[in-house]
Design an enzyme around this catalytic site. Structure first.
Site: not given
Length: 229
Positions: A105-107, A192
């Site tokens: 997962l992205d930060a 996104k």
């Protein structure tokens, strides 16, 4: 369920209790028993299920962990900042093979992520052929225009740089700028990019569920051992 038979020092070192070279000292300082009998010889062999440390059974030979990842936490073994593995007990951090996230997962993305030291399971769940359902809650920069759900469900949406269209995805509208999206792929920055393709932007993203495992009711950075059998 795995129940290996090997030397005591091999059990302890693989599970992160101590290194192989520290095992003799560990046995002298800690109550390590095989079927209730204290052991001092690191060479003695036993089944995993028969060993206890200070009266407690050994950690599972293969761990699968569900975490509710917080924003700012990084899914990496080698990076600057707060690494997801630093939130786990020290003993788990020393396991061999290492615990790794199943996907990333992205930060700035929060929510459900699985971690494991089972390489076969990790490969299976991250394979492009995997059909594991992921459910996200996305907060958008702009109100929906009205045709997004139809486009996402069509199975024909092409993302820039991709050679194949996305599989059908299900979107439910909660508010004009808040949606729940169900996908069964894991392409790079997929959610996104999906909203980018329809002229919008995701400003906050939370994964509610990975497969059958939900983080509903879990606190940020809370984690728990789960059973996939």
């Amino acid at each position: 369920m795995q129940n290996s038979y090997k030397r005591v020092d091999a059990h302890l070192s693989s599970l992160g209790y101590c290194t192989r070279s520290e095992a003799k000292k560990f046995l002298s300082k800690n109550l390590v028993c095989i079927e209730g009998v204290r052991v001092f010889d690191v060479r003695q062999k036993a089944y995993h299920s028969d060993i206890t440390v200070e009266g407690e059974r050994l950690d599972d030979e293969r761990l699968v962990i569900l975490m509710n990842k917080s924003s700012g936490v990084i899914c990496s073994h080698d990076d600057a900042g707060v690494l997801i593995y630093s939130l786990l007990p020290q003993r788990w951090q020393r396991r061999n093979p290492k615990i790794s996230t199943i996907g990333r997962l992205d930060a700035d993305t929060t929510g459900a992520i699985l971690l494991t030291d089972d390489g076969e399971l990790n490969h299976k769940l991250t394979s492009p052929k995997s059909d594991v359902v992921k459910v996200y809650e996305a907060t958008l920069a702009e109100p929906l225009r009205g045709d997004e759900a139809e486009i996402f469900a069509s199975g024909s949406l092409m993302l820039r740089g991709e050679k194949k269209p996305l599989l059908s995805a299900k979107m439910e509208i909660t508010e004009p700028t808040l949606v729940r999206l169900e996908i069964c792929e894991g392409r790079y920055h997929q959610v996104k990019r999906m909203f980018g393709a329809v002229g919008n932007r995701v400003v906050a993203l939370h994964r509610l569920r990975f497969g059958e495992f939900s983080v509903d009711g879990m606190e940020p950075s809370e984690y728990k051992i789960i059973n996939l059998s």
